[in-house]
Design an enzyme around this catalytic site. Structure first.
Site, PDB file in Angstrom:
ATOM      1  N   GLY A 128       0.819  -1.202   0.000  1.00 46.09           N
ATOM      2  CA  GLY A 128       0.000   0.000   0.000  1.00 46.09           C
ATOM      3  C   GLY A 128       0.849   1.245   0.000  1.00 46.09           C
ATOM      4  N   GLU A 129       0.153   2.364   0.085  1.00 50.01           N
ATOM      5  CA  GLU A 129       0.826   3.659   0.018  1.00 50.01           C
ATOM      6  C   GLU A 129       0.104   4.651   0.897  1.00 50.01           C
ATOM      7  OE1 GLU A 129       2.102   7.040  -3.286  1.00 50.01           O
ATOM      8  OE2 GLU A 129       0.578   5.540  -3.744  1.00 50.01           O
ATOM      9  N   GLY A 131       0.884   8.805   3.055  1.00 51.64           N
ATOM     10  CA  GLY A 131       1.588  10.061   2.978  1.00 51.64           C
ATOM     11  C   GLY A 131       3.078   9.919   3.195  1.00 51.64           C
ATOM     12  N   PHE A 132       3.484   8.936   3.973  1.00 52.25           N
ATOM     13  CA  PHE A 132       4.903   8.738   4.265  1.00 52.25           C
ATOM     14  C   PHE A 132       5.618   8.154   3.055  1.00 52.25           C
ATOM     15  CE2 PHE A 132       8.446   6.153   5.643  1.00 52.25           C
ATOM     16  CZ  PHE A 132       9.064   6.926   6.601  1.00 52.25           C
ATOM     17  N   CYS A 134       5.660   4.297   0.332  1.00 44.26           N
ATOM     18  CA  CYS A 134       5.107   2.993  -0.032  1.00 44.26           C
ATOM     19  C   CYS A 134       5.543   1.928   0.966  1.00 44.26           C
ATOM     20  CB  CYS A 134       5.559   2.605  -1.435  1.00 44.26           C
ATOM     21  SG  CYS A 134       5.021   3.771  -2.705  1.00 44.26           S
ATOM     22  N   VAL A 135       4.716   0.898   1.110  1.00 46.29           N
ATOM     23  CA  VAL A 135       5.000  -0.203   2.022  1.00 46.29           C
ATOM     24  C   VAL A 135       5.033  -1.490   1.212  1.00 46.29           C
ATOM     25  CG1 VAL A 135       4.317  -1.397   4.131  1.00 46.29           C
ATOM     26  CG2 VAL A 135       3.780   1.020   3.847  1.00 46.29           C
ATOM     27  N   ASP A 254      -2.195  10.646  17.080  1.00 50.53           N
ATOM     28  CA  ASP A 254      -2.881  10.266  15.848  1.00 50.53           C
ATOM     29  C   ASP A 254      -3.592   8.928  16.031  1.00 50.53           C
ATOM     30  OD1 ASP A 254      -3.758  10.824  13.301  1.00 50.53           O
ATOM     31  OD2 ASP A 254      -2.018   9.945  12.311  1.00 50.53           O
TER      32      ASP A 254
END
Length: 471
Positions: A128-129, A131-132, A134-135, A254
């Site tokens: 997934g993706e 704001g930080f 991609c994973v 958060d």
């Protein structure tokens, strides 16, 4: 931060065709933590990008991307500079050697090792993706930093840093510095990191059941009541540790359903510490900071003043608890007017003990404890108090939640509750669609998680009087 918006489907029931279809889909998506909304734009880490991508000069401070930005507003208004601490100011250049505090238990990976572990960041390993960045799913040796063949060693989630400005670098530092020191069963484990040139990567334990958000809002079958309370209890323990047990108090800042990740047994772990802050010290009552977080979860006094306290986290916990009780998102503009904001819609029912059932997810079809629901709703009301001082400590929240998963006074066995449900058209429609049978299958598949002998639903002949729980 991306990996907290995990989205993975795992089906456990085996005797229902629909459930089998879920299992087949889950097998294809095994390990997929997040909804892949930006697949085309998520490429291998690159050393250079257009500096115009940086949003450091905008008037809104964005938190990490959500699973569905059309549903979840992931920005909060920035307050004036008077409410911004020096610690939040963006440095002109990253001074890595001065800022990075590496814990001894973390492994240091080279970029090439992680590139090999993820098969060159191949698209089929993309989880997934956000704001930080991609994973990616990867595999590394059990003890060292070497990559191994898929299915061997340990499975990890490798998070990359988008080269879009220094805010990402700061969040990367926060992740390493907090999770490198904080060890707790209800915090996701940071295994290691990579800092090589301008590359910034983090390596986490893989959480096979993805996020709470996924299970609440994206699964075809509703999450069983006892599992919801188990998840709530684990998340509360994680916050209690940060606030009251850690060597230095930490404000998470958060807390939301997409940042609660689940292992195979639905044990919850808090992830994404990029926005975490040290709590106030000495005689200080709060930390002044830029307002960052997610609309719908942030405490109102924090949004208004920029004054951050541990009670800000408690408010956010109350919102997530409401999400678990109701099956509704904190913010959902697809609902009718007056129901977009979950907290504002729920307030009239939080103190009305005779109408509490209106807050409970109708997909449960009465498969919840009456006393447990009333206790949980009363707890949510306290956490969501407009007066921050009236909110409980997280250690108190933990004690209140502990006995609730084991209560057996199921509403579906109460003639009074069934009479109330009969007045709701949606209930009859759900029954016609076979939702009740599917929930029963899912509950039986999870029974080993609830009690040593499995969940014991109340006898159909047993009636319960709808009343306020005794204190």
């Amino acid at each position: 931060m991306g990996f907290a918006t995990a989205n993975m489907n795992l089906g456990d029931s085996r005797s229902n065709n629909k459930v089998k279809k879920d299992e087949e889909l889950d097998a294809v998506q095994a390990g997929c933590w997040m909804k892949l909304r930006f697949l085309g734009s998520c490429m291998s880490p690159r050393p250079k990008v257009d500096s115009s991508v940086s949003g450091s000069s905008t008037q809104l401070e964005e938190s990490k991307s959500s699973n569905d930005t059309s549903r979840e507003q992931t920005v909060a208004p920035v307050m004036s500079s008077s409410s911004t601490s020096d610690a939040e100011s963006t440095p002109s250049t990253p001074k890595v050697t001065e800022e990075l505090k590496i814990a001894s238990q973390l492994r240091k990976f080279s970029f090439n090792e992680l590139k090999t572990a993820t098969r060159s960041f191949r698209s089929d390993n993309l989880l997934g993706e956000g704001g930080f960045g991609c994973v990616y799913k990867g595999w590394v040796s059990e003890n060292g930093s070497a990559s191994v063949k898929p299915g061997s060693g340990i499975t990890v989630a490798v998070k990359t840093l988008n080269h879009d400005g220094l805010q990402g670098h700061k969040e990367w530092l926060a992740e390493v510095n907090y999770l490198g020191d904080l060890l707790h069963p209800n915090l996701v484990k940071l295994i290691g990191y990579c800092i090589e040139g301008d590359q910034r990567l983090l390596v986490y334990e893989f959480m096979p059941r993805g996020s709470l958000e996924n299970h609440l809002f994206r699964r075809s079958l509703p999450l069983p009541w006892s599992i919801r309370l188990k998840i709530a209890l684990g998340a509360a323990k994680g916050l209690a540790f940060l606030h009251e047990e850690a060597e230095r108090p930490v404000i998470y800042r958060d807390f939301k359903s997409s940042n609660i990740l689940l292992d195979t047994e639905y044990n919850s772990k808090l992830s994404d510490f990029g926005l975490a802050k040290d709590g106030p010290e000495g005689d200080k009552t709060h930390v002044s900071t830029r307002v960052m977080g997610t609309y719908g979860y942030a405490a109102p006094e924090y949004v208004m003043t920029g004054h951050l306290t541990s009670k800000s986290d408690v408010y956010s916990f109350g919102v997530v608890l409401l999400e678990m009780l109701s099956g509704r998102r904190s913010m959902d503009k697809t609902r009718p007017n007056g129901e977009h904001n979950l907290v504002e819609w729920a307030r009239p029912y939080l103190r009305d003990r005779r109408r509490f059932y209106r807050l409970i997810d109708p997909r449960l079809e009465g498969r919840f404890s009456i006393r447990g629901a009333q206790k949980a709703i009363q707890l949510a009301a306290r956490c969501l108090s407009r007066d921050a001082k009236g909110r409980p400590l997280m250690s108190e929240v933990v004690e209140i939640l502990k006995p609730l998963p084991d209560l057996k006074d199921m509403a579906c066995s109460s003639s009074y509750f069934l009479a109330l449900q009969a007045e709701r058209p949606s209930s009859n429609l759900a029954i016609r669609n076979g939702a009740k049978e599917e929930v029963a299958l899912l509950e039986r598949s999870h029974s080993v998680l609830n009690t040593p002998n499995g969940p014991q639903l109340a006898s159909p002949r047993q009636n319960f009087i709808l009343q306020s729980p005794k204190h």
